[in-house]
Design a protein around this motif. Structure first.
Motif, short mmCIF file in Angstrom:
data_model
loop_
_atom_site.label_atom_id
_atom_site.label_comp_id
_atom_site.label_asym_id
_atom_site.label_seq_id
_atom_site.Cartn_x
_atom_site.Cartn_y
_atom_site.Cartn_z
N TRP A 155 0.83 -1.20 0.00
CA TRP A 155 0.00 0.00 0.00
C TRP A 155 0.87 1.25 0.00
N ARG A 156 1.92 1.27 0.81
CA ARG A 156 2.80 2.44 0.88
C ARG A 156 3.36 2.77 -0.51
N VAL A 157 3.82 1.75 -1.22
CA VAL A 157 4.36 1.93 -2.57
C VAL A 157 3.26 2.41 -3.52
N HIS A 158 2.09 1.78 -3.46
CA HIS A 158 0.97 2.15 -4.32
C HIS A 158 0.52 3.58 -4.04
N ARG A 159 0.43 3.94 -2.77
CA ARG A 159 -0.02 5.28 -2.39
C ARG A 159 0.95 6.33 -2.91
N GLU A 160 2.24 6.07 -2.74
CA GLU A 160 3.25 7.01 -3.21
C GLU A 160 3.17 7.18 -4.73
N LYS A 161 2.97 6.07 -5.43
CA LYS A 161 2.84 6.12 -6.89
C LYS A 161 1.58 6.87 -7.32
N THR A 162 0.48 6.65 -6.61
CA THR A 162 -0.80 7.24 -6.97
C THR A 162 -0.96 8.68 -6.50
#
Length: 166
Positions: A155-162
């Motif tokens: 989620w942390r990676v996805h949130r940063e990307k999004t």
């Protein structure tokens, strides 16, 4: 329900309907009613931050009800208290990543349960039916704990990307 000045362009009735509807869903999922309403009101505010008086006015509840709800939400790591600069008034802010915070802070609870279950297995005997049930429950919580940690990292990676770093 009233709105903040920045939200004056929104339909107060629609906002109130959303707050009460989403709060009802949180209650159905197990959250206490007043914390659910306070949390949703904060979530629905543009600033993500309201004073006790603003929350009380918008939800039509007493300061004591707001205080109790905020105490619960703070313990669950879903809101933070902030002092207004130059004032004794506190503002309550919903975390921008409140779900992440709330879920990852459950790790401490899972660790305590795992410890208690290990003691249960040892006390009951690993080869007894009760001990086997405890061992399976322990294995489940260890599995969930590992999955939550891995999921939160994804989620942390996805949130940063999004949404960008933040």
């Amino acid at each position: 329900m009233t709105t903040e000045p920045a939200e004056a362009g929104r339909d107060p009735e629609a906002v109130s309907k959303f707050v009460e509807g989403f709060a009802a869903q949180l209650v159905e999922a197990g959250m206490q009613r007043m914390p659910a309403r306070v949390f949703t009101a904060l979530l629905a505010s543009d600033s993500g931050s309201l004073t006790s008086a603003e929350l009380g006015e918008s939800l039509r509840v007493s300061p004591a009800a707001v205080s109790g709800a905020v105490r619960y939400l703070s313990q669950q790591h879903m809101v933070a208290r902030e002092r207004e600069p130059g004032s004794r008034r506190e503002r309550y802010r919903v975390h921008s990543n409140q779900w992440y915070e709330a879920l990852t802070n459950r790790e401490a609870v899972l660790k305590r349960w795992e410890s208690a279950l290990r003691e249960g297995v040892a006390s009951l005997g690993a080869d007894t039916p009760a001990g086997l049930r405890m061992a399976e429950t322990l294995a489940f919580f260890e599995f969930v704990d590992g999955e939550i940690a891995a999921m939160m990292e994804r989620w942390r990676v996805h949130r940063e990307k999004t949404f960008g770093a933040g």
